[in-house]
Design an enzyme around this catalytic site. Structure first.
Site, mmCIF file in Angstrom:
data_model
loop_
_atom_site.group_PDB
_atom_site.id
_atom_site.type_symbol
_atom_site.label_atom_id
_atom_site.label_comp_id
_atom_site.label_asym_id
_atom_site.label_seq_id
_atom_site.Cartn_x
_atom_site.Cartn_y
_atom_site.Cartn_z
ATOM 1 N N HIS A 289 0.839 -1.205 0.000
ATOM 2 C CA HIS A 289 0.000 0.000 0.000
ATOM 3 C C HIS A 289 0.877 1.260 0.000
ATOM 4 C CE1 HIS A 289 -3.020 -2.613 2.439
ATOM 5 N NE2 HIS A 289 -3.505 -2.489 1.219
ATOM 6 N N LYS B 100 -18.316 -6.361 7.764
ATOM 7 C CA LYS B 100 -17.085 -7.141 7.920
ATOM 8 C C LYS B 100 -16.293 -6.634 9.123
ATOM 9 C CE LYS B 100 -13.231 -8.291 4.922
ATOM 10 N NZ LYS B 100 -12.639 -7.917 3.657
ATOM 11 N N ARG C 193 -1.632 -5.918 -8.613
ATOM 12 C CA ARG C 193 -0.542 -6.833 -8.263
ATOM 13 C C ARG C 193 -0.302 -7.858 -9.351
ATOM 14 N NH1 ARG C 193 -3.227 -8.225 -2.605
ATOM 15 N NH2 ARG C 193 -4.950 -8.166 -4.056
ATOM 16 N N SER D 251 -2.861 -7.786 2.988
ATOM 17 C CA SER D 251 -3.014 -7.690 4.446
ATOM 18 C C SER D 251 -3.373 -9.050 5.029
ATOM 19 C CB SER D 251 -4.117 -6.680 4.795
ATOM 20 O OG SER D 251 -3.781 -5.404 4.322
#
Ligand code: PNS
Length: 159
Positions: free
Chosen positions: A17, A41, A90, A127
């Site tokens: 990030h 969440k 990514r 993460s």
């Protein structure tokens, strides 16, 4: 002023990030990190904790600030006066969903999405993976700032 938003969950912030935010900060006058408040969440860290860690990790960037949002990303961009969203890509597997979101966002409000290729050092990083590594005693020091690694260790011992 040219402003861009870097949105995400940031639970917690990783070096991947930070690579995107740092590069975006060299391209725009101001970069706003938008931390999604996702009521459906439960994260490992609270929104306040994520904001605090992001603030500390980006303290050296004068044109970066952190804010939270709920609801639509395009509404957050409008409120912040930002016409651009920056997303790190990514791998090809990211592209499918990111393209859908980018097209929805431009359709909703004209907000542009710019994709930035992730530094290959972090192309596998997320993460979730970092949380798993730290949970089982692995070394995540290459993937998160030291103070984030310490907070992860402490938090995961409590869970
Ligand atoms: O770090 P994440 O969880 O991959 O980030 C996803 C995020 C926050 C960028 C995405 O879920 C989002 O934009 N949420 C806001 C809700 C929204 O605007 N939905 C419609 C977009 S197509």
């Amino acid at each position: 002023m040219r402003r861009a938003v870097c949105p995400g969950s940031f639970d917690p912030v990783t070096n991947g990030h930070l690579d995107i935010v740092g590069r975006a900060s060299r391209l725009f006058d101001e970069v706003i990190i938008g931390v999604l408040i996702n009521q459906s969440k439960t994260g490992l860290f609270t929104i306040e904790e994520r904001i605090e860690m992001l603030g500390e990790a980006t303290a050296s960037y004068e044109n970066v600030r952190v804010a939270s949002f709920h609801g639509l990303l395009v509404d957050f961009c409008r409120d912040q006066g930002a016409a651009v969203v920056i997303k790190g890509l990514r791998a090809v597997s990211d592209f499918d969903y990111e393209l859908q979101m980018a097209q929805m966002n431009i359709g909703l409000s004209g907000v542009e999405t710019l994709f930035m290729p992730t530094n290959p050092l972090y192309s596998f990083l997320s993460s979730s993976l970092v949380k798993d590594v730290v949970k089982w005693g692995g070394d995540a020091s290459a993937y998160v700032p030291d103070f984030v690694g310490e907070r992860l260790g402490t938090r995961l011992k409590q869970t």
